[in-house]
Design a protein around this motif. Structure first.
Motif, PDB file in Angstrom:
ATOM      1  N   LEU A  86      -3.910   9.265  15.305  1.00  0.00           N
ATOM      2  CA  LEU A  86      -3.547  10.526  14.494  1.00  0.00           C
ATOM      3  C   LEU A  86      -3.021  11.729  15.022  1.00  0.00           C
ATOM      4  N   LYS A  87      -2.541  12.459  14.860  1.00  0.00           N
ATOM      5  CA  LYS A  87      -1.774  13.744  14.869  1.00  0.00           C
ATOM      6  C   LYS A  87      -2.008  14.718  14.122  1.00  0.00           C
ATOM      7  N   PRO A  88      -2.015  16.200  14.968  1.00  0.00           N
ATOM      8  CA  PRO A  88      -2.277  16.942  13.787  1.00  0.00           C
ATOM      9  C   PRO A  88      -1.060  16.907  12.153  1.00  0.00           C
ATOM     10  N   GLU A  89       0.175  16.228  12.878  1.00  0.00           N
ATOM     11  CA  GLU A  89       1.032  16.149  11.753  1.00  0.00           C
ATOM     12  C   GLU A  89       1.034  14.884  10.496  1.00  0.00           C
ATOM     13  N   ASP A  90      -0.030  14.514  10.997  1.00  0.00           N
ATOM     14  CA  ASP A  90      -0.121  13.880   9.543  1.00  0.00           C
ATOM     15  C   ASP A  90      -1.299  13.878   8.384  1.00  0.00           C
ATOM     16  N   THR A  91      -2.025  15.199   9.126  1.00  0.00           N
ATOM     17  CA  THR A  91      -2.653  15.771   7.490  1.00  0.00           C
ATOM     18  C   THR A  91      -2.088  16.446   6.653  1.00  0.00           C
ATOM     19  N   ALA A  92      -2.284  15.219   5.805  1.00  0.00           N
ATOM     20  CA  ALA A  92      -1.881  15.129   4.301  1.00  0.00           C
ATOM     21  C   ALA A  92      -2.649  14.537   3.364  1.00  0.00           C
ATOM     22  N   VAL A  93      -1.915  14.508   2.347  1.00  0.00           N
ATOM     23  CA  VAL A  93      -2.993  14.181   0.706  1.00  0.00           C
ATOM     24  C   VAL A  93      -2.460  12.980   0.906  1.00  0.00           C
ATOM     25  N   TYR A  94      -2.827  11.607   1.023  1.00  0.00           N
ATOM     26  CA  TYR A  94      -2.002  10.151   1.072  1.00  0.00           C
ATOM     27  C   TYR A  94      -2.199   9.166  -0.126  1.00  0.00           C
ATOM     28  N   TYR A  95      -1.466   9.405  -0.934  1.00  0.00           N
ATOM     29  CA  TYR A  95      -1.526   9.146  -2.277  1.00  0.00           C
ATOM     30  C   TYR A  95      -1.328   7.142  -2.035  1.00  0.00           C
ATOM     31  N   CYS A  96      -1.408   6.725  -2.914  1.00  0.00           N
ATOM     32  CA  CYS A  96      -1.037   5.074  -2.614  1.00  0.00           C
ATOM     33  C   CYS A  96      -0.164   4.911  -3.931  1.00  0.00           C
ATOM     34  N   THR A 108      13.024   5.496  -2.688  1.00  0.00           N
ATOM     35  CA  THR A 108      13.550   7.209  -3.623  1.00  0.00           C
ATOM     36  C   THR A 108      11.750   7.899  -3.507  1.00  0.00           C
ATOM     37  N   LYS A 109      10.694   7.348  -2.718  1.00  0.00           N
ATOM     38  CA  LYS A 109       9.126   7.775  -2.699  1.00  0.00           C
ATOM     39  C   LYS A 109       8.943   7.951  -3.619  1.00  0.00           C
ATOM     40  N   SER A 110       9.472   7.172  -4.427  1.00  0.00           N
ATOM     41  CA  SER A 110       8.526   7.288  -6.462  1.00  0.00           C
ATOM     42  C   SER A 110       8.240   5.544  -6.574  1.00  0.00           C
ATOM     43  N   ALA A 111       7.398   5.655  -7.851  1.00  0.00           N
ATOM     44  CA  ALA A 111       6.459   4.080  -7.636  1.00  0.00           C
ATOM     45  C   ALA A 111       6.554   4.822  -9.349  1.00  0.00           C
ATOM     46  N   ASP A 112       6.667   3.317 -10.216  1.00  0.00           N
ATOM     47  CA  ASP A 112       5.552   3.076 -11.752  1.00  0.00           C
ATOM     48  C   ASP A 112       3.939   3.841 -11.209  1.00  0.00           C
ATOM     49  N   TYR A 113       3.168   3.964 -10.840  1.00  0.00           N
ATOM     50  CA  TYR A 113       1.970   4.209 -10.494  1.00  0.00           C
ATOM     51  C   TYR A 113       1.364   4.952  -9.361  1.00  0.00           C
ATOM     52  N   TRP A 114       0.926   5.402  -9.793  1.00  0.00           N
ATOM     53  CA  TRP A 114       0.124   5.856  -8.564  1.00  0.00           C
ATOM     54  C   TRP A 114      -1.120   6.202  -8.765  1.00  0.00           C
ATOM     55  N   GLY A 115      -1.858   6.665  -7.339  1.00  0.00           N
ATOM     56  CA  GLY A 115      -3.685   7.062  -7.351  1.00  0.00           C
ATOM     57  C   GLY A 115      -4.317   8.307  -7.316  1.00  0.00           C
ATOM     58  N   GLN A 116      -5.164   8.954  -7.035  1.00  0.00           N
ATOM     59  CA  GLN A 116      -5.452  10.082  -7.237  1.00  0.00           C
ATOM     60  C   GLN A 116      -5.109  11.173  -6.004  1.00  0.00           C
ATOM     61  N   GLY A 117      -4.582  10.028  -4.806  1.00  0.00           N
ATOM     62  CA  GLY A 117      -4.791  11.156  -4.027  1.00  0.00           C
ATOM     63  C   GLY A 117      -6.251  11.060  -2.855  1.00  0.00           C
ATOM     64  N   THR A 118      -6.166  10.782  -1.104  1.00  0.00           N
ATOM     65  CA  THR A 118      -7.019  11.113  -0.293  1.00  0.00           C
ATOM     66  C   THR A 118      -6.590  12.056   0.510  1.00  0.00           C
ATOM     67  N   GLN A 119      -7.473  13.569   0.727  1.00  0.00           N
ATOM     68  CA  GLN A 119      -7.241  13.667   2.082  1.00  0.00           C
ATOM     69  C   GLN A 119      -7.198  13.176   3.406  1.00  0.00           C
ATOM     70  N   VAL A 120      -6.580  13.753   3.873  1.00  0.00           N
ATOM     71  CA  VAL A 120      -6.799  12.767   5.583  1.00  0.00           C
ATOM     72  C   VAL A 120      -6.491  14.259   6.134  1.00  0.00           C
ATOM     73  N   THR A 121      -7.366  15.478   7.265  1.00  0.00           N
ATOM     74  CA  THR A 121      -7.226  16.124   8.231  1.00  0.00           C
ATOM     75  C   THR A 121      -7.263  15.817   9.318  1.00  0.00           C
ATOM     76  N   VAL A 122      -6.242  16.125  10.221  1.00  0.00           N
ATOM     77  CA  VAL A 122      -6.360  15.648  11.342  1.00  0.00           C
ATOM     78  C   VAL A 122      -6.620  16.532  12.141  1.00  0.00           C
ATOM     79  N   SER A 123      -8.041  17.198  13.091  1.00  0.00           N
ATOM     80  CA  SER A 123      -7.981  18.522  13.850  1.00  0.00           C
ATOM     81  C   SER A 123      -7.806  18.767  14.955  1.00  0.00           C
ATOM     82  N   THR A 124      -8.165  20.013  15.841  1.00  0.00           N
ATOM     83  CA  THR A 124      -6.973  20.132  16.968  1.00  0.00           C
ATOM     84  C   THR A 124      -8.488  19.823  18.172  1.00  0.00           C
TER      85      THR A 124
END
Length: 124
Positions: A86-96, A108-124
């Motif tokens: 993992l790299k710092p630039e991977d820090t994001a909210v990840y959505y299923c 299109t980065k779009s979909a019929d269904y989405w999750g609520q998201g989970t935060q991933v934080t990569v620290s230096t």
């Protein structure tokens, strides 16, 4: 209707690993393609990975190819995203995201269904 619930996010150091899970429920989940989209602070949506309903086809974004692996266990209605190096630039909210049309999530980065998201934080 498909419901998606993500888990597994957290804080990790550079070079570390995390595994995200996305548990799906609903009437048509076994025939649904599932992917991961992320959004970092102040950034646009970024396609990460997608897997087809059978688990035989996968596709990755350029920024994660070779480091991340997507897989699914249809018996458990779960899709996984193993994230290594993992790299710092991977820090994001990840959505299923789930969609019945192959190709839609990554193009299109779009979909019929989405999750609520989970935060991933990569620290230096």
């Amino acid at each position: 209707q498909v419901r998606l619930v993500e888990s597994g996010g957290g804080l990790v150091q550079v070079g570390g690993s995390l595994r995200l899970s996305c548990v799906a429920s609903g009437r048509t989940v076994s025939r649904t393609h599932v992917g991961w989209i992320r959004q970092g602070p102040g950034k646009e949506r970024d396609f990460v990975a997608v897997i087809d309903w059978s688990g035989r086809s996968t596709y990755y974004g350029d920024s994660v190819r070779g480091r991340f692996t997507i897989s699914r266990d249809n018996a458990k209605n779960t899709v996984y995203l193993q994230m290594n190096s993992l790299k710092p630039e991977d820090t994001a909210v990840y959505y299923c995201a789930a969609d019945g049309e192959w190709g839609r999530i990554e193009t299109t980065k779009s979909a019929d269904y989405w999750g609520q998201g989970t935060q991933v934080t990569v620290s230096t």
